[in-house]
Design an enzyme around this catalytic site. Structure first.
Site, short mmCIF file in Angstrom:
data_model
loop_
_atom_site.label_atom_id
_atom_site.label_comp_id
_atom_site.label_asym_id
_atom_site.label_seq_id
_atom_site.Cartn_x
_atom_site.Cartn_y
_atom_site.Cartn_z
N LYS A 261 0.75 -0.73 -0.10
CA LYS A 261 -0.37 -0.08 0.07
C LYS A 261 0.81 1.30 0.25
CE LYS A 261 -4.07 -2.23 2.60
NZ LYS A 261 -4.62 -1.96 3.83
N ARG B 208 -14.93 -8.19 7.96
CA ARG B 208 -15.71 -8.60 7.09
C ARG B 208 -16.46 -9.48 6.53
NH1 ARG B 208 -12.51 -2.64 4.94
NH2 ARG B 208 -11.38 -4.84 5.19
N SER C 31 -10.54 1.62 4.55
CA SER C 31 -9.51 3.18 4.51
C SER C 31 -9.44 3.30 3.06
CB SER C 31 -8.45 3.13 4.97
OG SER C 31 -8.82 2.66 6.78
#
Ligand code: PNS
Length: 159
Positions: free
Chosen positions: A41, A92, A129
């Protein structure tokens, strides 16, 4: 009672992260929120900024047994340094599990530390995010996903 680490990029911290940190604070004697580097990332915020955002959330919710730190090395090494025996990650959906299981097995191999997965609250299943930043860049409303101070910082960063 164990010491736990909630690691992540936290770029930036979301209501989903905060919920997992609150749940960890209830479950464990001491919790380290570890702002770490994810090799795949490219962050919007510096580690210091991400620590500040997380620290503010921890203060606002009065999570007295939670400490926010950043660390440049391996998560497994950090856990050994602070005598943590548990890593906590929120899940999730299935793709989260697919991403997390390899890291969990690696961290167990490197340090013996076990990872536990806490299911995300249904109200947070849509939050990440990455989505927060993308919605903000395209002019959408991110109020349901991050605190006001983080929202302000994102708008400052993209404008
Ligand atoms: O919020 P993220 O991006 O899913 O968190 C991933 C993170 C930062 C916890 C992970 O990349 C990590 O542990 N980085 C520290 C370096 C490390 O230990 N690497 C080996 C495991 S991938």
């Amino acid at each position: 009672m164990a010491i736990a680490v909630c690691p992540g990029s936290f770029d930036p911290i979301t209501f989903g992260h905060i919920d997992i940190i609150k749940k960890s604070s209830d479950l464990f004697e001491k919790v380290f929120v570890l702002v770490a580097h994810n090799a795949v990332k490219t962050p919007m915020f510096t580690p210091d900024q991400r620590v500040l955002f997380a620290q503010k959330a921890v203060n606002d919710y009065k999570l007295n047994n939670v400490e926010v730190v950043s660390y440049d090395g391996l998560l497994a090494t950090f856990c050994q340094k602070v005598d943590a025996t548990v890593i906590v990650k929120g899940i999730r959906q299935g793709t989260d599990y697919d991403n997390e299981i390899g890291m969990a097995l690696l961290n167990r191999k490197l340090s013996g530390v076990e990872t536990i997965f806490i299911p995300a609250d249904v109200d947070h299943l849509h939050i990440s995010s990455t989505y927060v930043k993308d919605v903000a860049v395209h002019g959408g409303d991110i109020s349901s996903m991050v605190t006001n101070s983080v929202k302000k910082a994102i708008y400052e960063a993209i404008n």
